[in-house]
Design a protein around this motif. Sequence first.
Motif, PDB file in Angstrom:
ATOM      1  N   ALA A 241      12.444  44.169  26.902  1.00  0.00           N
ATOM      2  CA  ALA A 241      12.924  45.094  25.825  1.00  0.00           C
ATOM      3  C   ALA A 241      14.203  46.142  26.336  1.00  0.00           C
ATOM      4  O   ALA A 241      13.766  46.433  27.600  1.00  0.00           O
ATOM      5  N   SER A 242      14.840  46.537  25.452  1.00  0.00           N
ATOM      6  CA  SER A 242      15.671  47.350  26.198  1.00  0.00           C
ATOM      7  C   SER A 242      15.182  48.812  26.550  1.00  0.00           C
ATOM      8  O   SER A 242      15.998  49.595  27.242  1.00  0.00           O
ATOM      9  N   THR A 243      14.254  48.997  26.050  1.00  0.00           N
ATOM     10  CA  THR A 243      13.188  50.479  26.247  1.00  0.00           C
ATOM     11  C   THR A 243      12.497  50.191  27.690  1.00  0.00           C
ATOM     12  O   THR A 243      12.132  51.264  27.948  1.00  0.00           O
ATOM     13  N   ILE A 244      12.724  49.124  28.177  1.00  0.00           N
ATOM     14  CA  ILE A 244      11.948  48.935  29.587  1.00  0.00           C
ATOM     15  C   ILE A 244      12.684  49.254  30.806  1.00  0.00           C
ATOM     16  O   ILE A 244      13.982  48.452  30.715  1.00  0.00           O
ATOM     17  N   THR A 245      12.670  49.946  31.876  1.00  0.00           N
ATOM     18  CA  THR A 245      13.373  49.965  32.897  1.00  0.00           C
ATOM     19  C   THR A 245      12.505  49.618  34.068  1.00  0.00           C
ATOM     20  O   THR A 245      11.269  49.832  34.306  1.00  0.00           O
ATOM     21  N   LEU A 246      13.179  48.636  34.842  1.00  0.00           N
ATOM     22  CA  LEU A 246      12.517  48.101  36.191  1.00  0.00           C
ATOM     23  C   LEU A 246      13.091  48.704  37.187  1.00  0.00           C
ATOM     24  O   LEU A 246      14.149  49.247  37.415  1.00  0.00           O
ATOM     25  N   SER A 247      12.075  48.919  38.222  1.00  0.00           N
ATOM     26  CA  SER A 247      12.318  49.214  39.625  1.00  0.00           C
ATOM     27  C   SER A 247      11.573  48.424  40.791  1.00  0.00           C
ATOM     28  O   SER A 247      10.696  47.800  40.240  1.00  0.00           O
ATOM     29  N   SER A 248      11.752  49.136  41.967  1.00  0.00           N
ATOM     30  CA  SER A 248      10.885  48.461  42.996  1.00  0.00           C
ATOM     31  C   SER A 248      10.977  47.045  43.112  1.00  0.00           C
ATOM     32  O   SER A 248      10.130  46.237  42.960  1.00  0.00           O
ATOM     33  N   GLY A 249      12.238  46.669  43.046  1.00  0.00           N
ATOM     34  CA  GLY A 249      12.585  45.183  43.156  1.00  0.00           C
ATOM     35  C   GLY A 249      11.893  44.370  42.054  1.00  0.00           C
ATOM     36  O   GLY A 249      11.586  43.244  42.014  1.00  0.00           O
ATOM     37  N   ASN A 250      12.163  44.956  40.808  1.00  0.00           N
ATOM     38  CA  ASN A 250      11.808  44.407  39.437  1.00  0.00           C
ATOM     39  C   ASN A 250      10.249  44.152  39.678  1.00  0.00           C
ATOM     40  O   ASN A 250       9.893  43.203  38.822  1.00  0.00           O
ATOM     41  N   LEU A 251       9.288  44.880  40.161  1.00  0.00           N
ATOM     42  CA  LEU A 251       8.130  44.832  40.128  1.00  0.00           C
ATOM     43  C   LEU A 251       7.290  45.844  39.401  1.00  0.00           C
ATOM     44  O   LEU A 251       6.009  45.830  39.100  1.00  0.00           O
ATOM     45  N   VAL A 252       8.016  46.977  38.910  1.00  0.00           N
ATOM     46  CA  VAL A 252       7.645  48.224  38.011  1.00  0.00           C
ATOM     47  C   VAL A 252       8.347  48.246  37.043  1.00  0.00           C
ATOM     48  O   VAL A 252       9.565  48.414  36.941  1.00  0.00           O
ATOM     49  N   ALA A 253       7.460  48.537  35.856  1.00  0.00           N
ATOM     50  CA  ALA A 253       8.128  48.766  34.458  1.00  0.00           C
ATOM     51  C   ALA A 253       7.722  50.030  34.146  1.00  0.00           C
ATOM     52  O   ALA A 253       6.623  50.297  34.084  1.00  0.00           O
ATOM     53  N   THR A 254       8.636  50.757  33.282  1.00  0.00           N
ATOM     54  CA  THR A 254       8.587  51.949  33.035  1.00  0.00           C
ATOM     55  C   THR A 254       9.021  52.120  31.344  1.00  0.00           C
ATOM     56  O   THR A 254      10.144  51.702  31.224  1.00  0.00           O
ATOM     57  N   LYS A 255       8.314  52.624  30.722  1.00  0.00           N
ATOM     58  CA  LYS A 255       8.725  52.704  29.195  1.00  0.00           C
ATOM     59  C   LYS A 255       9.555  53.956  28.782  1.00  0.00           C
ATOM     60  O   LYS A 255       9.283  55.085  29.189  1.00  0.00           O
ATOM     61  N   GLY A 256      10.675  53.760  28.191  1.00  0.00           N
ATOM     62  CA  GLY A 256      11.565  54.605  27.476  1.00  0.00           C
ATOM     63  C   GLY A 256      11.192  54.922  26.064  1.00  0.00           C
ATOM     64  O   GLY A 256      10.288  54.305  25.501  1.00  0.00           O
ATOM     65  N   SER A 257      12.115  55.777  25.448  1.00  0.00           N
ATOM     66  CA  SER A 257      11.838  56.105  24.169  1.00  0.00           C
ATOM     67  C   SER A 257      12.363  55.006  23.032  1.00  0.00           C
ATOM     68  O   SER A 257      13.046  54.119  23.699  1.00  0.00           O
ATOM     69  N   PRO A 258      11.589  54.940  22.029  1.00  0.00           N
ATOM     70  CA  PRO A 258      10.493  55.767  21.361  1.00  0.00           C
ATOM     71  C   PRO A 258       9.150  55.067  21.843  1.00  0.00           C
ATOM     72  O   PRO A 258       9.120  53.999  22.498  1.00  0.00           O
ATOM     73  N   ASP A 259       8.214  55.860  21.100  1.00  0.00           N
ATOM     74  CA  ASP A 259       6.917  55.064  21.041  1.00  0.00           C
ATOM     75  C   ASP A 259       6.776  53.973  20.160  1.00  0.00           C
ATOM     76  O   ASP A 259       6.809  54.185  19.059  1.00  0.00           O
ATOM     77  N   ALA A 260       7.016  52.885  20.792  1.00  0.00           N
ATOM     78  CA  ALA A 260       6.934  51.565  20.141  1.00  0.00           C
ATOM     79  C   ALA A 260       6.686  50.436  21.390  1.00  0.00           C
ATOM     80  O   ALA A 260       7.111  50.687  22.432  1.00  0.00           O
ATOM     81  N   TYR A 261       6.370  49.296  21.135  1.00  0.00           N
ATOM     82  CA  TYR A 261       6.119  48.278  21.878  1.00  0.00           C
ATOM     83  C   TYR A 261       7.601  47.861  22.540  1.00  0.00           C
ATOM     84  O   TYR A 261       8.435  47.554  21.701  1.00  0.00           O
ATOM     85  N   GLY A 262       7.502  47.464  23.834  1.00  0.00           N
ATOM     86  CA  GLY A 262       8.418  46.813  24.462  1.00  0.00           C
ATOM     87  C   GLY A 262       7.694  46.130  25.543  1.00  0.00           C
ATOM     88  O   GLY A 262       6.863  46.533  26.261  1.00  0.00           O
ATOM     89  N   SER A 263       8.288  44.785  25.690  1.00  0.00           N
ATOM     90  CA  SER A 263       7.423  43.801  26.598  1.00  0.00           C
ATOM     91  C   SER A 263       8.481  43.338  27.628  1.00  0.00           C
ATOM     92  O   SER A 263       9.802  43.485  27.478  1.00  0.00           O
ATOM     93  N   VAL A 264       7.878  42.850  28.566  1.00  0.00           N
ATOM     94  CA  VAL A 264       8.796  42.201  29.679  1.00  0.00           C
ATOM     95  C   VAL A 264       7.847  41.009  30.129  1.00  0.00           C
ATOM     96  O   VAL A 264       6.573  41.026  30.447  1.00  0.00           O
ATOM     97  N   ARG A 265       8.390  40.076  30.331  1.00  0.00           N
ATOM     98  CA  ARG A 265       7.903  38.649  30.992  1.00  0.00           C
ATOM     99  C   ARG A 265       8.255  38.594  32.381  1.00  0.00           C
ATOM    100  O   ARG A 265       9.419  39.193  32.922  1.00  0.00           O
ATOM    101  N   ALA A 266       7.524  37.741  33.205  1.00  0.00           N
ATOM    102  CA  ALA A 266       7.993  37.467  34.480  1.00  0.00           C
ATOM    103  C   ALA A 266       8.885  36.277  34.772  1.00  0.00           C
ATOM    104  O   ALA A 266       9.361  35.779  33.644  1.00  0.00           O
ATOM    105  N   THR A 267       9.238  36.186  35.769  1.00  0.00           N
ATOM    106  CA  THR A 267      10.344  35.153  36.032  1.00  0.00           C
ATOM    107  C   THR A 267       9.687  33.727  36.223  1.00  0.00           C
ATOM    108  O   THR A 267      10.685  32.642  36.076  1.00  0.00           O
ATOM    109  N   ARG A 268       8.544  33.451  36.327  1.00  0.00           N
ATOM    110  CA  ARG A 268       8.113  31.993  36.534  1.00  0.00           C
ATOM    111  C   ARG A 268       7.081  31.721  35.289  1.00  0.00           C
ATOM    112  O   ARG A 268       6.097  32.716  35.032  1.00  0.00           O
TER     113      ARG A 268
END
Length: 203
Positions: free
Chosen positions: A27-54
């Motif tokens: 989701a556009s509201t999620i930021t990845l870091s640490s080699g794409n192994l950490v996900a952090t939620k941005g605004s607003p309070d609403a669901y955002g999901s991220v899937r793995a590469t495999r």
Amino acid sequence: MSTAGPAFFSVVAGGLPTVTLNPSDKASTITLSSGNLVATKGSPDAYGSVRATRSINAATENGYFEMFVSVAAHPSYLIVGVAPSGLSLTSFPGATSTSWGYYQDTGQKYNNNTPATYGATFTTNDVIGVAVKNGKIWFAKNNTWQASGNPAAGTGEAFSGLTGSVFPCFALFRFSPADRIGARFSTAAFTYSPPSGFDPWGG
């Protein structure tokens, strides 16, 4: 228990990640870091999901991965599980008939957007293990398989009847304080060993 501690990285020889969270499948509201192994939620309070590469075939393959809860407000509504590529990234694993999830705030399990009594709640610093094999899925909190599940024996699963290709899927909700999770896909990064008969999701 491994000696990896709270490390987020899933590594192979040479230090390169194998499986990571997918920067092209979030989701556009999620930021990845640490080699794409950490996900952090941005605004607003609403669901955002991220899937793995495999993905794996849930009926014929097996895999184990972990989610380290780095930051979780209460309630934060985190959900971890598996989902196909077609699950909306503004939804969560368990929202459809072909996705399955474990819900942070109540400990319920979800499939087809239907909650059912299941296990313990979880929060900051907890490690959630997820195991998939033979069309079944199990969830653990800090190495305790919920609802007396026993993946090694193939019993006490949260759900059965899983089919098709499924990806690890992480749904975050809160942005203040921001939900943050770390995904772990390899032995080098795990806090706990996979159950007997299960392979690391990252191979």
